[in-house]
Design a protein around this motif. Structure first.
Motif, PDB file in Angstrom:
ATOM      1  N   MET A  10      14.071 -10.455   0.980  1.00 22.16           N
ATOM      2  CA  MET A  10      14.011  -9.460   1.881  1.00 22.16           C
ATOM      3  C   MET A  10      12.863  -8.425   1.766  1.00 22.16           C
ATOM      4  N   PHE A  11      12.037  -8.002   2.694  1.00 22.30           N
ATOM      5  CA  PHE A  11      10.941  -7.206   2.676  1.00 22.30           C
ATOM      6  C   PHE A  11      10.852  -6.114   3.487  1.00 22.30           C
ATOM      7  N   TRP A  12      10.122  -5.105   3.123  1.00 28.19           N
ATOM      8  CA  TRP A  12      10.015  -3.804   4.280  1.00 28.19           C
ATOM      9  C   TRP A  12       8.546  -3.206   3.995  1.00 28.19           C
ATOM     10  N   LYS A  13       8.376  -2.553   5.067  1.00 30.35           N
ATOM     11  CA  LYS A  13       6.881  -2.008   5.185  1.00 30.35           C
ATOM     12  C   LYS A  13       6.423  -1.090   4.208  1.00 30.35           C
ATOM     13  N   LYS A  14       5.236  -1.344   3.842  1.00 26.45           N
ATOM     14  CA  LYS A  14       4.544  -0.411   2.995  1.00 26.45           C
ATOM     15  C   LYS A  14       4.375   0.907   3.232  1.00 26.45           C
ATOM     16  N   GLN A  15       4.696   1.810   2.279  1.00 30.44           N
ATOM     17  CA  GLN A  15       4.692   3.277   2.166  1.00 30.44           C
ATOM     18  C   GLN A  15       3.163   3.714   2.030  1.00 30.44           C
ATOM     19  N   ALA A  16       2.957   5.031   2.266  1.00 34.23           N
ATOM     20  CA  ALA A  16       1.442   5.679   2.336  1.00 34.23           C
ATOM     21  C   ALA A  16       1.000   5.134   0.806  1.00 34.23           C
ATOM     22  N   SER A  17      -0.291   5.272   0.588  1.00 31.79           N
ATOM     23  CA  SER A  17      -0.888   4.627  -0.652  1.00 31.79           C
ATOM     24  C   SER A  17      -0.636   5.634  -1.744  1.00 31.79           C
ATOM     25  N   HIS A  18      -0.680   5.170  -3.035  1.00 34.29           N
ATOM     26  CA  HIS A  18      -0.499   6.168  -4.226  1.00 34.29           C
ATOM     27  C   HIS A  18      -1.687   6.343  -4.730  1.00 34.29           C
ATOM     28  N   PHE A  19      -2.875   6.406  -4.005  1.00 38.61           N
ATOM     29  CA  PHE A  19      -4.279   6.940  -4.681  1.00 38.61           C
ATOM     30  C   PHE A  19      -4.101   8.121  -5.455  1.00 38.61           C
ATOM     31  N   ASP A  20      -4.618   8.132  -6.685  1.00 35.67           N
ATOM     32  CA  ASP A  20      -4.428   9.271  -7.791  1.00 35.67           C
ATOM     33  C   ASP A  20      -5.469  10.182  -7.394  1.00 35.67           C
ATOM     34  N   SER A  21      -5.584  10.888  -6.527  1.00 33.22           N
ATOM     35  CA  SER A  21      -6.541  11.860  -6.278  1.00 33.22           C
ATOM     36  C   SER A  21      -6.134  12.623  -5.206  1.00 33.22           C
ATOM     37  N   ASP A  22      -6.974  13.779  -4.959  1.00 36.45           N
ATOM     38  CA  ASP A  22      -6.527  14.808  -3.868  1.00 36.45           C
ATOM     39  C   ASP A  22      -6.874  14.448  -2.607  1.00 36.45           C
ATOM     40  N   ALA A  23      -6.429  15.101  -1.560  1.00 35.86           N
ATOM     41  CA  ALA A  23      -6.564  14.889  -0.248  1.00 35.86           C
ATOM     42  C   ALA A  23      -8.010  14.793  -0.043  1.00 35.86           C
ATOM     43  N   GLU A  24      -8.736  15.643  -0.278  1.00 37.91           N
ATOM     44  CA  GLU A  24     -10.062  15.497   0.297  1.00 37.91           C
ATOM     45  C   GLU A  24     -11.071  14.550  -0.291  1.00 37.91           C
ATOM     46  N   GLN A  25     -10.753  14.013  -1.529  1.00 35.59           N
ATOM     47  CA  GLN A  25     -11.258  12.702  -2.057  1.00 35.59           C
ATOM     48  C   GLN A  25     -10.851  11.432  -1.376  1.00 35.59           C
ATOM     49  N   ARG A  26      -9.559  11.550  -0.979  1.00 35.27           N
ATOM     50  CA  ARG A  26      -8.867  10.443  -0.220  1.00 35.27           C
ATOM     51  C   ARG A  26      -9.701  10.286   1.081  1.00 35.27           C
ATOM     52  N   GLN A  27      -9.810  11.601   2.054  1.00 34.25           N
ATOM     53  CA  GLN A  27     -10.391  11.656   3.160  1.00 34.25           C
ATOM     54  C   GLN A  27     -11.691  11.098   3.146  1.00 34.25           C
ATOM     55  N   ALA A  28     -12.502  11.428   2.095  1.00 30.11           N
ATOM     56  CA  ALA A  28     -13.996  11.053   1.893  1.00 30.11           C
ATOM     57  C   ALA A  28     -14.067   9.504   1.775  1.00 30.11           C
ATOM     58  N   LYS A  29     -13.001   8.884   1.015  1.00 30.12           N
ATOM     59  CA  LYS A  29     -13.174   7.480   0.972  1.00 30.12           C
ATOM     60  C   LYS A  29     -12.797   6.904   2.423  1.00 30.12           C
ATOM     61  N   ILE A  30     -11.940   7.267   2.971  1.00 31.39           N
ATOM     62  CA  ILE A  30     -11.379   7.040   4.265  1.00 31.39           C
ATOM     63  C   ILE A  30     -12.725   6.731   5.354  1.00 31.39           C
ATOM     64  N   LYS A  31     -13.376   7.922   5.283  1.00 32.11           N
ATOM     65  CA  LYS A  31     -14.494   8.343   6.167  1.00 32.11           C
ATOM     66  C   LYS A  31     -15.780   7.436   5.854  1.00 32.11           C
ATOM     67  N   ALA A  75      -5.597  -1.732  -1.562  1.00 32.01           N
ATOM     68  CA  ALA A  75      -5.722  -3.182  -1.927  1.00 32.01           C
ATOM     69  C   ALA A  75      -6.830  -3.273  -3.085  1.00 32.01           C
ATOM     70  N   ARG A  76      -7.808  -2.754  -2.700  1.00 32.42           N
ATOM     71  CA  ARG A  76      -9.107  -2.618  -3.734  1.00 32.42           C
ATOM     72  C   ARG A  76      -9.325  -1.501  -4.632  1.00 32.42           C
ATOM     73  N   ASN A  77      -8.160  -0.878  -5.079  1.00 30.80           N
ATOM     74  CA  ASN A  77      -8.253   0.069  -5.639  1.00 30.80           C
ATOM     75  C   ASN A  77      -9.351   1.408  -5.195  1.00 30.80           C
ATOM     76  N   TRP A  78      -9.278   1.556  -4.067  1.00 34.47           N
ATOM     77  CA  TRP A  78     -10.187   2.607  -3.582  1.00 34.47           C
ATOM     78  C   TRP A  78     -11.662   2.343  -3.601  1.00 34.47           C
ATOM     79  N   ASN A  79     -12.199   1.099  -3.858  1.00 33.35           N
ATOM     80  CA  ASN A  79     -13.685   0.752  -4.005  1.00 33.35           C
ATOM     81  C   ASN A  79     -14.088   0.423  -2.684  1.00 33.35           C
TER      82      ASN A  79
END
Length: 239
Positions: free
Chosen positions: A1-22, A50-54
Protein backbone atom coordinates in the motif's frame (compact mmCIF):
# COMPACT_ATOMS: atom_id res chain seq x y z
CA UNK A 1 0.00 0.00 0.00
CA UNK A 2 1.22 3.44 -0.89
CA UNK A 3 0.13 7.01 -0.28
CA UNK A 4 0.87 10.47 -1.56
CA UNK A 5 4.04 12.30 -0.71
CA UNK A 6 4.06 15.12 1.82
CA UNK A 7 5.77 18.47 1.42
CA UNK A 8 9.53 18.36 0.97
CA UNK A 9 11.85 18.23 3.96
CA UNK A 10 14.44 20.56 2.43
CA UNK A 11 16.70 21.66 5.27
CA UNK A 12 16.63 25.39 4.77
CA UNK A 13 14.51 28.43 5.53
CA UNK A 14 11.43 29.40 3.53
CA UNK A 15 13.24 32.22 1.70
CA UNK A 16 15.96 29.94 0.34
CA UNK A 17 13.36 27.36 -0.57
CA UNK A 18 11.31 29.85 -2.59
CA UNK A 19 14.48 31.11 -4.28
CA UNK A 20 15.24 27.59 -5.49
CA UNK A 21 11.69 27.13 -6.78
CA UNK A 22 11.85 30.46 -8.61
CA UNK A 23 15.25 29.60 -10.08
CA UNK A 24 13.98 26.26 -11.40
CA UNK A 25 10.89 27.84 -12.91
CA UNK A 26 13.04 30.39 -14.75
CA UNK A 27 15.47 27.70 -15.90
CA UNK A 28 12.66 25.79 -17.60
CA UNK A 29 12.05 28.65 -20.00
CA UNK A 30 8.93 28.88 -22.16
CA UNK A 31 6.48 26.00 -21.71
CA UNK A 32 3.35 24.82 -23.49
CA UNK A 33 -0.03 25.43 -21.87
CA UNK A 34 -0.09 21.86 -20.59
CA UNK A 35 3.50 22.16 -19.46
CA UNK A 36 2.62 25.24 -17.40
CA UNK A 37 -0.27 23.38 -15.78
CA UNK A 38 1.92 20.39 -14.96
CA UNK A 39 4.74 22.50 -13.53
CA UNK A 40 2.90 24.01 -10.58
CA UNK A 41 4.78 24.74 -7.37
CA UNK A 42 4.09 21.29 -5.88
CA UNK A 43 5.57 19.69 -9.01
CA UNK A 44 8.71 21.84 -8.89
CA UNK A 45 9.20 20.93 -5.24
CA UNK A 46 8.95 17.21 -6.05
CA UNK A 47 11.66 17.44 -8.69
CA UNK A 48 13.90 19.60 -6.52
CA UNK A 49 13.52 17.19 -3.64
CA UNK A 50 14.31 14.25 -5.92
CA UNK A 51 17.63 15.87 -6.83
CA UNK A 52 18.52 17.20 -3.38
CA UNK A 53 17.54 20.73 -4.43
CA UNK A 54 20.14 20.95 -7.16
CA UNK A 55 18.43 23.21 -9.67
CA UNK A 56 20.40 22.10 -12.74
CA UNK A 57 19.82 18.39 -12.09
CA UNK A 58 16.17 19.06 -11.30
CA UNK A 59 15.75 21.01 -14.54
CA UNK A 60 17.22 18.17 -16.61
CA UNK A 61 15.00 15.63 -14.90
CA UNK A 62 11.87 17.73 -15.34
CA UNK A 63 12.68 18.51 -18.98
CA UNK A 64 12.86 14.78 -19.68
CA UNK A 65 9.48 14.31 -18.01
CA UNK A 66 7.94 17.11 -20.08
CA UNK A 67 9.38 15.61 -23.26
CA UNK A 68 7.87 12.24 -22.38
CA UNK A 69 4.51 13.78 -21.49
CA UNK A 70 4.39 15.74 -24.75
CA UNK A 71 4.93 12.50 -26.68
CA UNK A 72 2.78 10.08 -24.67
CA UNK A 73 0.12 12.58 -23.47
CA UNK A 74 -0.79 10.63 -20.29
CA UNK A 75 -3.40 13.25 -19.37
CA UNK A 76 -5.47 12.03 -22.33
CA UNK A 77 -5.66 8.45 -21.07
CA UNK A 78 -9.19 7.55 -19.97
CA UNK A 79 -10.56 4.68 -17.95
CA UNK A 80 -11.99 2.65 -20.89
CA UNK A 81 -8.49 2.40 -22.34
CA UNK A 82 -6.98 0.85 -19.21
CA UNK A 83 -9.91 -0.77 -17.39
CA UNK A 84 -8.76 -4.23 -18.44
CA UNK A 85 -5.69 -3.74 -16.22
CA UNK A 86 -7.93 -3.55 -13.15
CA UNK A 87 -10.24 -6.46 -13.91
CA UNK A 88 -8.54 -8.74 -11.42
CA UNK A 89 -7.80 -5.98 -8.92
CA UNK A 90 -4.02 -6.18 -9.29
CA UNK A 91 -3.67 -2.41 -8.77
CA UNK A 92 -6.29 0.16 -7.83
CA UNK A 93 -7.01 3.26 -5.78
CA UNK A 94 -8.60 2.24 -2.50
CA UNK A 95 -11.96 3.62 -1.37
CA UNK A 96 -10.45 4.26 2.07
CA UNK A 97 -7.66 6.64 3.07
CA UNK A 98 -4.86 6.47 5.59
CA UNK A 99 -5.12 8.16 8.99
CA UNK A 100 -3.95 11.47 7.49
CA UNK A 101 -6.61 11.41 4.78
CA UNK A 102 -4.22 10.56 1.94
CA UNK A 103 -5.16 8.40 -1.02
CA UNK A 104 -4.08 4.77 -0.73
CA UNK A 105 -2.98 2.71 -3.75
CA UNK A 106 -3.28 -1.09 -3.47
CA UNK A 107 -1.00 -3.40 -5.43
CA UNK A 108 -1.14 -7.19 -5.56
CA UNK A 109 2.22 -8.18 -7.11
CA UNK A 110 1.34 -11.88 -7.40
CA UNK A 111 -1.27 -10.98 -10.01
CA UNK A 112 1.00 -9.29 -12.53
CA UNK A 113 4.24 -10.03 -14.34
CA UNK A 114 7.45 -9.41 -12.42
CA UNK A 115 9.06 -6.83 -14.72
CA UNK A 116 5.92 -4.69 -14.77
CA UNK A 117 5.60 -4.98 -11.00
CA UNK A 118 9.22 -3.94 -10.47
CA UNK A 119 8.88 -0.82 -12.64
CA UNK A 120 5.72 0.25 -10.84
CA UNK A 121 7.28 -0.29 -7.43
CA UNK A 122 10.34 1.76 -8.38
CA UNK A 123 8.20 4.66 -9.54
CA UNK A 124 5.68 4.57 -6.69
CA UNK A 125 8.17 4.21 -3.86
CA UNK A 126 10.30 7.02 -5.29
CA UNK A 127 7.44 9.50 -5.66
CA UNK A 128 5.19 8.71 -2.71
CA UNK A 129 5.40 9.54 0.97
CA UNK A 130 5.30 6.07 2.48
CA UNK A 131 4.78 2.41 1.66
CA UNK A 132 3.61 -0.54 3.73
CA UNK A 133 4.43 -3.84 2.03
CA UNK A 134 3.04 -7.19 3.07
CA UNK A 135 5.54 -9.54 1.41
CA UNK A 136 7.37 -12.78 2.26
CA UNK A 137 10.67 -11.97 3.94
CA UNK A 138 12.73 -13.23 1.00
CA UNK A 139 10.92 -10.88 -1.36
CA UNK A 140 11.50 -7.99 1.04
CA UNK A 141 15.25 -8.55 1.02
CA UNK A 142 15.27 -8.81 -2.78
CA UNK A 143 13.31 -5.57 -3.08
CA UNK A 144 15.78 -3.68 -0.90
CA UNK A 145 18.83 -5.16 -2.62
CA UNK A 146 17.82 -4.91 -6.26
CA UNK A 147 15.09 -2.32 -6.77
CA UNK A 148 15.29 0.45 -4.21
CA UNK A 149 17.91 3.11 -3.55
CA UNK A 150 18.88 4.07 0.00
CA UNK A 151 16.66 7.16 0.11
CA UNK A 152 13.61 5.22 -1.09
CA UNK A 153 14.35 2.30 1.24
CA UNK A 154 13.77 4.60 4.22
CA UNK A 155 10.11 4.91 3.17
CA UNK A 156 9.47 1.16 3.23
CA UNK A 157 7.69 -0.63 6.04
CA UNK A 158 7.45 -4.43 5.83
CA UNK A 159 4.61 -6.08 7.73
CA UNK A 160 3.51 -9.69 8.18
CA UNK A 161 -0.10 -10.64 8.93
CA UNK A 162 0.96 -13.46 11.23
CA UNK A 163 3.07 -11.13 13.36
CA UNK A 164 0.94 -8.94 15.65
CA UNK A 165 3.85 -6.71 16.56
CA UNK A 166 4.60 -6.18 12.89
CA UNK A 167 0.98 -5.28 12.13
CA UNK A 168 1.15 -2.36 14.55
CA UNK A 169 3.07 -0.54 11.83
CA UNK A 170 0.14 -0.98 9.45
CA UNK A 171 -2.39 0.13 12.06
CA UNK A 172 -0.35 3.24 12.81
CA UNK A 173 -1.08 4.32 9.24
CA UNK A 174 -4.52 2.82 8.58
CA UNK A 175 -7.38 2.17 11.00
CA UNK A 176 -7.88 -1.63 11.23
CA UNK A 177 -11.64 -1.08 11.16
CA UNK A 178 -11.46 0.14 7.56
CA UNK A 179 -8.46 -1.94 6.47
CA UNK A 180 -9.51 -4.96 4.32
CA UNK A 181 -9.17 -8.36 5.97
CA UNK A 182 -6.75 -9.54 3.28
CA UNK A 183 -4.24 -7.01 4.64
CA UNK A 184 -4.87 -7.88 8.29
CA UNK A 185 -7.77 -5.52 8.98
CA UNK A 186 -11.39 -6.08 10.01
CA UNK A 187 -13.19 -4.78 6.93
CA UNK A 188 -14.78 -7.65 4.98
CA UNK A 189 -14.70 -5.71 1.73
CA UNK A 190 -14.40 -7.13 -1.79
CA UNK A 191 -13.01 -5.56 -4.93
CA UNK A 192 -15.90 -4.92 -7.32
CA UNK A 193 -14.81 -3.96 -10.80
CA UNK A 194 -18.14 -2.44 -11.79
CA UNK A 195 -18.24 -0.15 -8.74
CA UNK A 196 -14.60 0.80 -9.23
CA UNK A 197 -15.28 1.60 -12.88
CA UNK A 198 -17.96 4.09 -11.81
CA UNK A 199 -15.49 5.84 -9.52
CA UNK A 200 -12.84 5.99 -12.22
CA UNK A 201 -15.35 7.35 -14.72
CA UNK A 202 -15.98 10.26 -12.35
CA UNK A 203 -12.22 10.80 -12.15
CA UNK A 204 -12.11 10.85 -15.95
CA UNK A 205 -14.58 13.72 -16.00
CA UNK A 206 -12.49 15.69 -13.50
CA UNK A 207 -9.34 15.05 -15.53
CA UNK A 208 -11.01 16.10 -18.76
CA UNK A 209 -12.32 19.25 -17.11
CA UNK A 210 -8.85 20.20 -15.90
CA UNK A 211 -7.22 19.82 -19.33
CA UNK A 212 -10.21 20.92 -21.45
CA UNK A 213 -9.10 24.57 -21.67
CA UNK A 214 -5.98 23.46 -23.56
CA UNK A 215 -8.14 22.27 -26.45
CA UNK A 216 -10.88 24.87 -26.43
CA UNK A 217 -11.13 27.50 -23.67
CA UNK A 218 -14.93 27.62 -23.93
CA UNK A 219 -15.55 23.92 -24.42
CA UNK A 220 -17.69 22.12 -21.89
CA UNK A 221 -16.92 18.60 -20.79
CA UNK A 222 -20.22 16.79 -21.20
CA UNK A 223 -19.07 13.31 -22.10
CA UNK A 224 -19.02 10.23 -19.90
CA UNK A 225 -16.65 7.37 -20.80
CA UNK A 226 -18.42 4.08 -21.36
CA UNK A 227 -17.21 1.07 -19.44
CA UNK A 228 -17.86 -2.32 -20.92
CA UNK A 229 -19.58 -4.61 -18.36
CA UNK A 230 -17.29 -7.37 -17.14
CA UNK A 231 -18.29 -11.01 -16.96
CA UNK A 232 -16.97 -11.25 -13.43
CA UNK A 233 -17.69 -8.28 -11.20
CA UNK A 234 -16.25 -9.50 -7.94
CA UNK A 235 -12.75 -10.65 -8.70
CA UNK A 236 -10.78 -10.42 -5.50
CA UNK A 237 -12.35 -11.65 -2.27
CA UNK A 238 -10.96 -10.57 1.04
CA UNK A 239 -9.38 -13.45 2.86
Amino acid sequence: MFWKKQASHFDSDAEQRQAKIKELRAALGSLSVRGEKYCDEACLIRYLDARNWNVDKSRKMLKESLKWRATKRPEDIRWPYVSVEAEIGKMYKATFTNREGRTVVVMRPAKQNTSSHERQLQYLIYTLENAVLSLPEGHAKMLLKVLVDLKSAQKLNFVYKENKESMKTMYNHIDPEILPMEFGGKNNVMYNHEDYSKLMTKDDIKTASFWAADVNPVAKVDWVPKVKPQSSLIVAKAS
